[in-house]
Design a protein around this motif. Structure first.
Motif, PDB file in Angstrom:
ATOM      1  N   LEU A  55      -2.876  -1.690  -2.601  1.00 28.31           N
ATOM      2  CA  LEU A  55      -2.128  -0.448  -2.777  1.00 28.31           C
ATOM      3  C   LEU A  55      -3.078   0.742  -2.721  1.00 28.31           C
ATOM      4  CD1 LEU A  55       0.532   1.033  -3.446  1.00 28.31           C
ATOM      5  CD2 LEU A  55      -0.035   0.720  -5.859  1.00 28.31           C
ATOM      6  N   GLU A  56      -4.224   0.627  -3.377  1.00 28.85           N
ATOM      7  CA  GLU A  56      -5.211   1.705  -3.355  1.00 28.85           C
ATOM      8  C   GLU A  56      -5.703   1.966  -1.931  1.00 28.85           C
ATOM      9  OE1 GLU A  56      -9.393   3.035  -5.490  1.00 28.85           O
ATOM     10  OE2 GLU A  56      -8.523   1.095  -5.992  1.00 28.85           O
ATOM     11  N   GLU A  57      -5.990   0.902  -1.187  1.00 29.06           N
ATOM     12  CA  GLU A  57      -6.414   1.056   0.210  1.00 29.06           C
ATOM     13  C   GLU A  57      -5.347   1.777   1.024  1.00 29.06           C
ATOM     14  OE1 GLU A  57      -7.334  -2.788   1.872  1.00 29.06           O
ATOM     15  OE2 GLU A  57      -8.750  -3.240   0.262  1.00 29.06           O
ATOM     16  N   GLY A  58      -4.089   1.382   0.831  1.00 26.35           N
ATOM     17  CA  GLY A  58      -2.988   2.016   1.547  1.00 26.35           C
ATOM     18  C   GLY A  58      -2.832   3.484   1.183  1.00 26.35           C
ATOM     19  N   MET A  59      -2.936   3.802  -0.100  1.00 23.90           N
ATOM     20  CA  MET A  59      -2.805   5.190  -0.542  1.00 23.90           C
ATOM     21  C   MET A  59      -3.948   6.053  -0.015  1.00 23.90           C
ATOM     22  SD  MET A  59      -0.068   5.753  -2.128  1.00 23.90           S
ATOM     23  CE  MET A  59       1.193   4.519  -2.107  1.00 23.90           C
ATOM     24  N   ILE A  60      -5.153   5.505  -0.002  1.00 25.40           N
ATOM     25  CA  ILE A  60      -6.297   6.248   0.544  1.00 25.40           C
ATOM     26  C   ILE A  60      -6.070   6.519   2.022  1.00 25.40           C
ATOM     27  CG2 ILE A  60      -8.753   6.057   1.143  1.00 25.40           C
ATOM     28  CD1 ILE A  60      -9.121   4.617  -1.603  1.00 25.40           C
ATOM     29  N   SER A  61      -5.569   5.533   2.737  1.00 28.42           N
ATOM     30  CA  SER A  61      -5.291   5.718   4.163  1.00 28.42           C
ATOM     31  C   SER A  61      -4.189   6.748   4.385  1.00 28.42           C
ATOM     32  CB  SER A  61      -4.904   4.383   4.810  1.00 28.42           C
ATOM     33  OG  SER A  61      -5.995   3.490   4.774  1.00 28.42           O
ATOM     34  N   LEU A  62      -3.137   6.695   3.572  1.00 30.50           N
ATOM     35  CA  LEU A  62      -2.061   7.684   3.693  1.00 30.50           C
ATOM     36  C   LEU A  62      -2.581   9.087   3.395  1.00 30.50           C
ATOM     37  CD1 LEU A  62       0.980   5.851   2.058  1.00 30.50           C
ATOM     38  CD2 LEU A  62       0.748   6.535   4.457  1.00 30.50           C
ATOM     39  N   ALA A  63      -3.433   9.197   2.383  1.00 34.13           N
ATOM     40  CA  ALA A  63      -4.013  10.505   2.054  1.00 34.13           C
ATOM     41  C   ALA A  63      -4.866  11.021   3.204  1.00 34.13           C
ATOM     42  CB  ALA A  63      -4.835  10.412   0.767  1.00 34.13           C
ATOM     43  N   ARG A  64      -5.629  10.136   3.833  1.00 32.62           N
ATOM     44  CA  ARG A  64      -6.461  10.548   4.973  1.00 32.62           C
ATOM     45  C   ARG A  64      -5.595  11.073   6.116  1.00 32.62           C
ATOM     46  NH1 ARG A  64     -10.507   5.572   4.541  1.00 32.62           N
ATOM     47  NH2 ARG A  64     -11.971   6.497   3.082  1.00 32.62           N
TER      48      ARG A  64
END
Length: 124
Positions: free
Chosen positions: A82-91
């Motif tokens: 989930l953290e990886e996905g959120m970081i990618s979405l933020a990017r």
């Protein structure tokens, strides 16, 4: 509206969705805006500003799980994804909401990145 304007709007919408904050939020003063807010937190502190409704809640844990910050191995693995996905979405949101239209992410790259994030989040 231009394609670049649409990309900017998409970026801002994405940042709004992951943070639960609007660009008009009272905390955005003296040069702080939604883009800068997310940029400052990314990536190390991003999970601190994520909209709480997007984060999982887990039941009570056993004593062994407490050693892993209160999460079972499966829950910890899901939280990491989930953290990886959120970081990618933020990017993506940050790249789409760049001030200069020439610096914004192009649509084919956005679509590609969203497909990658979908793969990451499939089993969360």
């Amino acid at each position: 509206m231009t394609k670049e304007g649409d990309i900017y709007s998409f970026g801002i919408l994405l940042l709004e969705m992951i943070t639960g904050r609007r660009p008009t939020d009272p905390i955005f003063q003296e040069g702080l805006n939604l883009h800068v807010y997310v940029q400052i937190a990314s990536p190390d502190r991003l999970m601190e500003i994520i909209e709480p409704a997007l984060l999982p809640t887990y039941d009570e844990h056993t004593e062994d799980e407490t050693m892993n910050h209160g999460y079972s191995q499966d829950e910890a693995r899901k939280l990491k994804r989930l953290e990886e996905g959120m970081i990618s979405l933020a990017r993506i949101g940050l790249a789409c909401a760049m001030e200069s239209p020439r610096e914004r992410m192009n649509t084919s790259h956005i679509v590609h990145e969203l497909h990658c994030i979908n793969e990451i989040l499939q089993n969360v």
